[in-house]
Scaffold this motif. Structure first.
Motif, PDB file in Angstrom:
ATOM      1  N   ARG A  74      68.549  18.940  10.128  1.00 57.24           N
ATOM      2  CA  ARG A  74      69.732  18.874   9.035  1.00 57.24           C
ATOM      3  C   ARG A  74      69.536  18.973   7.625  1.00 57.24           C
ATOM      4  O   ARG A  74      70.038  19.474   6.767  1.00 57.24           O
ATOM      5  CB  ARG A  74      70.015  17.372   9.478  1.00 57.24           C
ATOM      6  CG  ARG A  74      70.948  17.236  10.548  1.00 57.24           C
ATOM      7  CD  ARG A  74      71.597  16.181  10.925  1.00 57.24           C
ATOM      8  NE  ARG A  74      71.896  15.649  12.242  1.00 57.24           N
ATOM      9  CZ  ARG A  74      71.776  15.229  13.225  1.00 57.24           C
ATOM     10  NH1 ARG A  74      70.369  14.508  12.865  1.00 57.24           N
ATOM     11  NH2 ARG A  74      71.991  14.795  14.469  1.00 57.24           N
ATOM     12  N   GLU A  76      67.165  21.100   6.212  1.00 53.72           N
ATOM     13  CA  GLU A  76      67.070  22.295   5.992  1.00 53.72           C
ATOM     14  C   GLU A  76      68.124  22.986   6.461  1.00 53.72           C
ATOM     15  O   GLU A  76      68.278  24.348   6.385  1.00 53.72           O
ATOM     16  CB  GLU A  76      65.794  22.774   6.596  1.00 53.72           C
ATOM     17  CG  GLU A  76      64.561  22.185   6.160  1.00 53.72           C
ATOM     18  CD  GLU A  76      63.132  22.772   6.607  1.00 53.72           C
ATOM     19  OE1 GLU A  76      63.244  23.933   7.207  1.00 53.72           O
ATOM     20  OE2 GLU A  76      62.041  22.103   6.370  1.00 53.72           O
ATOM     21  N   ARG A  77      69.398  22.519   6.835  1.00 54.52           N
ATOM     22  CA  ARG A  77      70.710  23.142   7.128  1.00 54.52           C
ATOM     23  C   ARG A  77      70.264  24.218   8.340  1.00 54.52           C
ATOM     24  O   ARG A  77      70.989  25.235   8.466  1.00 54.52           O
ATOM     25  CB  ARG A  77      71.134  23.925   6.106  1.00 54.52           C
ATOM     26  CG  ARG A  77      71.339  22.908   4.802  1.00 54.52           C
ATOM     27  CD  ARG A  77      72.170  23.581   3.562  1.00 54.52           C
ATOM     28  NE  ARG A  77      72.476  22.491   2.476  1.00 54.52           N
ATOM     29  CZ  ARG A  77      73.216  23.002   1.393  1.00 54.52           C
ATOM     30  NH1 ARG A  77      73.479  24.350   1.224  1.00 54.52           N
ATOM     31  NH2 ARG A  77      73.398  22.077   0.532  1.00 54.52           N
ATOM     32  N   THR A  79      70.711  23.993  12.751  1.00 55.10           N
ATOM     33  CA  THR A  79      71.438  23.706  13.913  1.00 55.10           C
ATOM     34  C   THR A  79      70.512  22.857  14.556  1.00 55.10           C
ATOM     35  O   THR A  79      69.421  23.184  15.166  1.00 55.10           O
ATOM     36  CB  THR A  79      71.999  24.611  14.705  1.00 55.10           C
ATOM     37  OG1 THR A  79      73.043  25.507  14.009  1.00 55.10           O
ATOM     38  CG2 THR A  79      72.922  23.861  15.849  1.00 55.10           C
TER      39      THR A  79
END
Length: 216
Positions: A74, A76-77, A79
Motif C-alpha cells: 500500500r 508503494e501503491r 496491489t
C-alpha cells in the motif's frame, strides 16, 4: 529485489519420506531478509530482541510478516497480495496482485540453490552465519558471500517464513520455515531443510524475505 528465472525444483521431506516437483514462473526475491530498519519504517515497530538497523528483523510471526507485505504494498501503491478475513485468522492470496508477499517454499529453495545442486551454494563458512561462527548472536545482513543470483543470507542468520502450510493433516496451520539460523548447527543450514512453526509464534531466530510476482 532480485529477478529470479523460471525453473523447477524438487522439494523433499525426510519425515514424510516423499519428494515432489514444483514448476515456477519468473518472480522476484529480496536480496536480503527484511531488516529492522525496513520493518520500523513501514510499521513503526521494533519487535526484535537484538537491536540494529542492519540486523534482520526477528521476533515476528507469520501473520506479522504477511501484514508487513500488505502495508509495504500500500505504501508503494501496489496491489496487496493478501486478503485478510475480518476474523483475523483466514487469509487468501491474490496471485494476480503485483504487491509484496512471502515466497512459496518452492520459490525459496529455487532461489536459494541458484542453479547449484549441492546442499549449499558455497562453503558453509563463506555463506552462512550459524552456531559455529556467529558467537551465538544475530548478524547484519550481507556479511557473507551471496549465492550466484545475488541473494544474501539464504542460509543461516535467521530462518525465513514461507507462504506454505507444512502438513495440514498433522500440524494444522503450521507454516514452513527455511534456511537455518544463527543458533543452529551446521546441518540445519542446507537448501533442503524444512522446519515448521505456528503462524502466531514469534521466535528470536525467525524473520522473513520479500517476494513479488512478475506480470505476464
Amino acid at each position: 529485489m532480485v529477478p529470479i528465472p523460471a525453473g523447477s525444483v524438487v522439494l523433499s521431506d525426510r519425515r514424510l519420506r516423499r519428494s515432489w516437483w514444483v514448476q515456477l514462473a519468473p518472480y522476484q526475491l529480496g536480496a536480503y531478509p527484511v531488516t529492522q530498519e525496513e520493518y520500523a519504517q513501514v510499521t513503526g515497530l521494533r519487535p526484535s530482541s537484538a537491536r540494529g538497523d542492519r540486523l534482520p528483523v526477528e521476533g515476528v510471526s507469520w501473520w506479522d510478516a504477511v501484514r508487513f507485505c500488505n502495508a509495504l504494498s500500500r505504501q508503494e501503491r501496489l496491489t496487496p497480495a493478501y486478503h485478510l478475513h475480518p476474523d483475523g485468522e483466514g487469509i487468501e492470496w491474490d496471485t494476480s496482485a503485483d504487491g509484496y508477499r512471502l515466497p512459496t517454499e518452492g520459490e525459496w529453495e529455487h532461489g536459494c540453490r541458484a542453479g547449484t545442486t549441492g546442499p549449499r551454494y558455497g562453503p558453509l563458512e563463506d555463506v552462512a552465519w550459524h552456531r559455529g561462527n556467529s558467537q551465538e548472536r544475530l548478524r547484519p545482513v550481507g556479511g557473507k558471500r551471496p549465492n550466484p543470483w545475488g541473494l544474501h543470507d539464504m542460509l543461516g542468520n535467521v530462518w525465513e517464513w514461507c507462504w506454505d502450510v507444512y502438513d495440514a493433516e498433522v500440524y494444522g496451520s503450521y507454516r514452513v520455515l527455511r534456511g537455518g539460523g544463527w543458533f543452529d548447527e551446521h546441518w540445519s543450514c542446507r537448501a533442503s531443510v524444512r522446519r515448521r512453526s505456528h503462524p502466531t509464534f514469534r521466535i528470536d531466530d525467525v524473520g522473513f524475505r520479500l517476494a513479488r510476482s512478475l506480470g505476464s
